[in-house]
Design a protein around this motif. Structure first.
Motif, PDB file in Angstrom:
ATOM      1  N   PRO A   1      23.996  30.693  -9.319  1.00 35.85           N
ATOM      2  CA  PRO A   1      24.844  30.609  -8.132  1.00 35.85           C
ATOM      3  C   PRO A   1      24.939  29.161  -7.655  1.00 35.85           C
ATOM      4  O   PRO A   1      23.996  28.391  -7.786  1.00 35.85           O
ATOM      5  CB  PRO A   1      24.117  31.462  -7.096  1.00 35.85           C
ATOM      6  CG  PRO A   1      23.050  32.202  -7.815  1.00 35.85           C
ATOM      7  CD  PRO A   1      22.834  31.532  -9.121  1.00 35.85           C
TER       8      PRO A   1
ATOM      9  N   ASN B   1      25.216  26.484  -4.652  1.00 35.32           N
ATOM     10  CA  ASN B   1      24.967  26.336  -3.228  1.00 35.32           C
ATOM     11  C   ASN B   1      26.216  25.779  -2.572  1.00 35.32           C
ATOM     12  O   ASN B   1      26.719  24.728  -2.966  1.00 35.32           O
ATOM     13  CB  ASN B   1      23.791  25.412  -2.975  1.00 35.32           C
ATOM     14  CG  ASN B   1      22.496  25.987  -3.495  1.00 35.32           C
ATOM     15  OD1 ASN B   1      22.370  27.193  -3.651  1.00 35.32           O
ATOM     16  ND2 ASN B   1      21.544  25.138  -3.765  1.00 35.32           N
ATOM     17  N   ALA B   2      26.724  26.456  -1.565  1.00 32.82           N
ATOM     18  CA  ALA B   2      27.948  26.018  -0.904  1.00 32.82           C
ATOM     19  C   ALA B   2      27.773  24.649  -0.267  1.00 32.82           C
ATOM     20  O   ALA B   2      28.694  23.837  -0.242  1.00 32.82           O
ATOM     21  CB  ALA B   2      28.381  27.038   0.142  1.00 32.82           C
TER      22      ALA B   2
ATOM     23  N   SER C   1      31.867  33.661   6.567  1.00 34.78           N
ATOM     24  CA  SER C   1      31.567  34.157   5.239  1.00 34.78           C
ATOM     25  C   SER C   1      30.140  33.750   4.917  1.00 34.78           C
ATOM     26  O   SER C   1      29.637  32.742   5.423  1.00 34.78           O
ATOM     27  CB  SER C   1      32.540  33.549   4.230  1.00 34.78           C
ATOM     28  OG  SER C   1      32.252  34.016   2.937  1.00 34.78           O
TER      29      SER C   1
ATOM     30  N   SER D   1      27.407  32.891   1.805  1.00 36.86           N
ATOM     31  CA  SER D   1      27.310  32.527   0.400  1.00 36.86           C
ATOM     32  C   SER D   1      25.839  32.420   0.005  1.00 36.86           C
ATOM     33  O   SER D   1      25.076  31.690   0.644  1.00 36.86           O
ATOM     34  CB  SER D   1      28.012  31.192   0.164  1.00 36.86           C
ATOM     35  OG  SER D   1      27.841  30.763  -1.167  1.00 36.86           O
ATOM     36  N   ARG D   2      25.465  33.147  -1.025  1.00 35.89           N
ATOM     37  CA  ARG D   2      24.077  33.158  -1.483  1.00 35.89           C
ATOM     38  C   ARG D   2      23.726  31.833  -2.161  1.00 35.89           C
ATOM     39  O   ARG D   2      24.515  31.277  -2.921  1.00 35.89           O
ATOM     40  CB  ARG D   2      23.891  34.313  -2.460  1.00 35.89           C
ATOM     41  CG  ARG D   2      22.488  34.552  -2.874  1.00 35.89           C
ATOM     42  CD  ARG D   2      22.395  35.823  -3.686  1.00 35.89           C
ATOM     43  NE  ARG D   2      23.462  35.941  -4.654  1.00 35.89           N
ATOM     44  CZ  ARG D   2      23.276  35.973  -5.960  1.00 35.89           C
ATOM     45  NH1 ARG D   2      22.070  35.915  -6.460  1.00 35.89           N
ATOM     46  NH2 ARG D   2      24.305  36.075  -6.776  1.00 35.89           N
ATOM     47  N   ARG D   3      22.525  31.338  -1.890  1.00 35.18           N
ATOM     48  CA  ARG D   3      22.024  30.109  -2.534  1.00 35.18           C
ATOM     49  C   ARG D   3      21.040  30.486  -3.634  1.00 35.18           C
ATOM     50  O   ARG D   3      20.531  31.606  -3.659  1.00 35.18           O
ATOM     51  CB  ARG D   3      21.329  29.227  -1.506  1.00 35.18           C
ATOM     52  CG  ARG D   3      22.237  28.699  -0.425  1.00 35.18           C
ATOM     53  CD  ARG D   3      21.456  27.961   0.648  1.00 35.18           C
ATOM     54  NE  ARG D   3      20.646  26.900   0.100  1.00 35.18           N
ATOM     55  CZ  ARG D   3      21.010  25.618   0.069  1.00 35.18           C
ATOM     56  NH1 ARG D   3      22.180  25.261   0.567  1.00 35.18           N
ATOM     57  NH2 ARG D   3      20.228  24.701  -0.433  1.00 35.18           N
TER      58      ARG D   3
ATOM     59  N   VAL E   1      20.853  31.805   2.483  1.00 36.53           N
ATOM     60  CA  VAL E   1      22.307  31.920   2.448  1.00 36.53           C
ATOM     61  C   VAL E   1      22.937  30.832   3.306  1.00 36.53           C
ATOM     62  O   VAL E   1      22.359  30.382   4.289  1.00 36.53           O
ATOM     63  CB  VAL E   1      22.799  33.311   2.924  1.00 36.53           C
ATOM     64  CG1 VAL E   1      22.359  34.406   1.989  1.00 36.53           C
ATOM     65  CG2 VAL E   1      22.342  33.606   4.330  1.00 36.53           C
TER      66      VAL E   1
END
Length: 99
Positions: free
Chosen positions: A34, A36-37, A72, A74-76, A81
């Motif tokens: 995933p 990270n945003a 929203s 987002s999973r890290r 999150v």
């Protein structure tokens, strides 16, 4: 009792299941870890306003939505999150979460 209607119904259900599996299959398989945003270069209209433990994310989301801010999650890759909001709501969201 005639078994033809029951067998026809089962055949139709199986055919429908196969068609639905084909239609709703992901177009691209997921690859890699995933992202990270907060590390992403381009989030479009979204901005990261907070990084919280996963268990706290429903409470953070509810708090923002009560204030009328769309968000929203987002999973890290570290289990936490990122909470993302539209850039126009960024300042208001940060102030709300700091209280």
């Amino acid at each position: 009792m005639d078994p033809i209607p029951a067998l026809t119904a089962i055949a139709v259900l199986l055919l429908l299941a196969l068609v639905m599996r084909w239609v709703f299959k992901p177009s691209r398989p997921r690859r890699g870890m995933p992202v990270n945003a907060s590390d992403a270069r381009e989030l479009g209209l979204l901005s990261v306003v907070s990084t919280v433990p996963r268990a706290d994310s429903p409470a953070v989301r509810a708090r923002l939505e009560e204030a009328g801010i769309r968000c929203s999650i987002s999973r890290r890759d570290d289990g936490r999150v990122d909470v993302l909001v539209f850039s126009g709501d960024q300042t208001k969201a940060r102030q709300l979460l700091q209280r």
